[in-house]
Design a protein around this motif. Structure first.
Motif, short mmCIF file in Angstrom:
data_model
loop_
_atom_site.label_atom_id
_atom_site.label_comp_id
_atom_site.label_asym_id
_atom_site.label_seq_id
_atom_site.Cartn_x
_atom_site.Cartn_y
_atom_site.Cartn_z
N PRO A 1 0.75 -0.89 0.06
CA PRO A 1 -0.34 0.09 -0.33
C PRO A 1 0.73 1.44 -0.45
O PRO A 1 1.68 1.49 0.05
N THR A 2 0.60 2.52 -0.27
CA THR A 2 0.62 3.46 -0.88
C THR A 2 0.89 3.95 0.94
O THR A 2 2.10 4.60 1.73
N THR A 3 -0.16 3.74 1.76
CA THR A 3 0.35 4.44 3.00
C THR A 3 -0.81 3.54 3.62
O THR A 3 -1.90 3.04 3.34
N LYS A 4 -0.52 3.40 5.30
CA LYS A 4 -1.55 2.55 6.16
C LYS A 4 -2.31 3.28 6.81
O LYS A 4 -1.57 4.90 7.45
N GLY A 5 -3.07 3.43 7.47
CA GLY A 5 -3.97 4.06 8.73
C GLY A 5 -2.82 5.16 9.45
O GLY A 5 -1.95 3.42 10.16
N ALA A 6 -3.24 5.74 9.92
CA ALA A 6 -2.35 6.34 10.89
C ALA A 6 -2.90 6.14 12.49
O ALA A 6 -1.43 5.43 12.77
N PHE A 7 -3.73 5.41 12.90
CA PHE A 7 -4.52 4.63 13.95
C PHE A 7 -3.95 3.27 13.91
O PHE A 7 -4.81 2.70 14.89
N ASP A 8 -4.16 2.61 12.83
CA ASP A 8 -4.57 0.94 12.61
C ASP A 8 -4.08 1.27 12.18
O ASP A 8 -4.29 1.23 10.11
N ASP A 9 -3.33 0.14 11.50
CA ASP A 9 -2.82 -1.05 10.81
C ASP A 9 -3.70 -1.62 9.59
O ASP A 9 -2.92 -2.64 8.48
N ASN A 10 -4.64 -1.87 10.45
CA ASN A 10 -5.67 -2.90 9.50
C ASN A 10 -6.70 -2.45 8.17
O ASN A 10 -6.44 -2.63 7.37
N THR A 11 -6.11 -0.81 8.18
CA THR A 11 -6.98 -0.08 6.83
C THR A 11 -5.21 0.32 6.19
O THR A 11 -4.40 0.94 6.24
N TRP A 12 -5.68 -0.13 4.63
CA TRP A 12 -4.90 -0.06 3.78
C TRP A 12 -4.95 0.94 2.76
O TRP A 12 -6.04 1.32 2.47
N ILE A 13 -4.34 1.91 2.52
CA ILE A 13 -4.59 2.90 1.40
C ILE A 13 -3.55 2.87 0.46
O ILE A 13 -2.50 3.28 0.01
N TYR A 14 -4.62 2.58 -1.32
CA TYR A 14 -3.39 3.34 -1.82
C TYR A 14 -3.48 4.03 -2.89
O TYR A 14 -5.06 4.32 -3.20
N ILE A 15 -2.70 4.69 -3.18
CA ILE A 15 -3.49 6.24 -4.21
C ILE A 15 -2.64 6.10 -5.57
O ILE A 15 -1.02 6.66 -5.05
N SER A 16 -3.26 7.14 -5.97
CA SER A 16 -3.18 7.13 -7.15
C SER A 16 -3.55 8.35 -8.39
O SER A 16 -4.22 9.36 -7.96
N MET A 17 -2.70 9.15 -9.30
CA MET A 17 -3.11 10.49 -9.53
C MET A 17 -2.34 10.95 -10.29
O MET A 17 -0.82 10.03 -10.89
N SER A 18 -2.80 11.02 -11.93
CA SER A 18 -2.53 11.90 -13.14
C SER A 18 -2.32 13.35 -12.85
O SER A 18 -3.08 13.85 -12.29
N THR A 19 -1.13 14.18 -12.57
CA THR A 19 -0.51 15.52 -13.10
C THR A 19 -0.09 16.14 -14.17
O THR A 19 0.37 15.58 -14.87
N TYR A 20 -0.50 17.06 -14.02
CA TYR A 20 0.88 17.94 -15.33
C TYR A 20 1.06 19.14 -14.11
O TYR A 20 0.25 20.06 -13.55
N LEU A 21 2.18 19.74 -15.93
CA LEU A 21 2.51 20.96 -14.67
C LEU A 21 1.18 22.33 -15.36
O LEU A 21 0.99 22.29 -16.67
N ILE A 22 1.67 23.23 -14.49
CA ILE A 22 0.62 24.74 -14.50
C ILE A 22 1.85 25.79 -14.17
O ILE A 22 2.80 25.46 -13.60
N PRO A 23 2.32 25.84 -15.46
CA PRO A 23 3.59 27.47 -15.21
C PRO A 23 3.19 28.03 -14.30
O PRO A 23 1.83 28.93 -14.15
N MET A 24 3.99 27.89 -13.37
CA MET A 24 4.44 29.66 -12.45
C MET A 24 3.60 29.00 -10.93
O MET A 24 2.99 30.05 -10.29
N ASP A 25 3.02 27.41 -10.84
CA ASP A 25 1.19 27.75 -10.23
C ASP A 25 2.70 25.68 -9.68
O ASP A 25 2.70 25.05 -10.14
N PHE A 26 1.42 25.13 -8.46
CA PHE A 26 1.40 23.93 -8.11
C PHE A 26 1.20 22.94 -9.35
O PHE A 26 0.65 23.06 -10.39
#
Length: 187
Positions: free
Chosen positions: A67-92
């Motif tokens: 998993p990408t990460t597990k729950g902060a207070f619970d190891d029985n929660t698995w979290i998979y995170i995926s995203m598609s990003t693109y660049l914006i000039p002069m910004d996040f």
């Protein structure tokens, strides 16, 4: 006689203008946003094979990987995170597509629930525009002016550390104080 020459120049300008427009328009695809994939890139076909009540942690690891990460207070929660990003000039970077898969297991390691979230389920968090004060760093104009009084030593560069006149000291010999031609507070 001047008329044919002006026609040639006019046609040349039109041709160059059309060529420049074609080149400029064909280059627009080069400057378009290129998506960048980030995180655990999992497909719906993979996590749809997991069945709550029948699948285990081992099944999830085989199909989805770690998993990408597990729950902060619970190891029985698995979290998979995926995203598609693109660049914006002069910004996040902008987020084109985002997917989060949350798996919850019981203490025995059996899958209890599977939940998928996308960009529509996200919540925007505003940044607070405050400054945390740091004690001891706020000085007034008088302290700024008088702060360097006594720090100037005209002999500093003549016989400082590292010179051929024996300024370099061995162990325990610190030549950076007053009376040693160092940069200490000497008048």
């Amino acid at each position: 006689m001047k008329q044919p020459r002006q026609n040639k120049i006019s046609r040349l300008r039109n041709t160059c203008g059309a060529l420049a427009a074609v080149i400029a328009l064909s280059g627009c695809a080069v400057f378009g946003p290129t998506p960048t994939l980030r995180g655990s890139l999992i497909e719906a076909d993979d996590y749809n094979q997991l069945i709550p009540g029948a699948s285990t942690r081992a099944d999830a690891l085989d199909l989805l990987g770690s998993p990408t990460t597990k729950g902060a207070f619970d190891d029985n929660t698995w979290i998979y995170i995926s995203m598609s990003t693109y660049l914006i000039p002069m910004d996040f970077p902008g987020i084109g597509k985002q997917q989060v898969v949350v798996l919850k297991f019981d203490d025995a390691g059996n899958l209890q629930s599977l939940r998928t979230l996308n960009k529509k389920d996200s919540r925007s968090v505003a940044m607070i525009n405050s400054i945390t004060p740091t004690p001891g760093t706020k000085i007034n104009i008088l302290q700024q002016i008088l702060g360097n009084v006594g720090r100037y030593n005209p002999m500093q560069n003549m016989m400082g550390a590292g010179s051929a006149g024996g300024g370099a000291g061995g162990m325990g010999m610190n030549n950076q104080g007053p009376g040693h031609f160092g940069s200490g507070n000497s008048l």
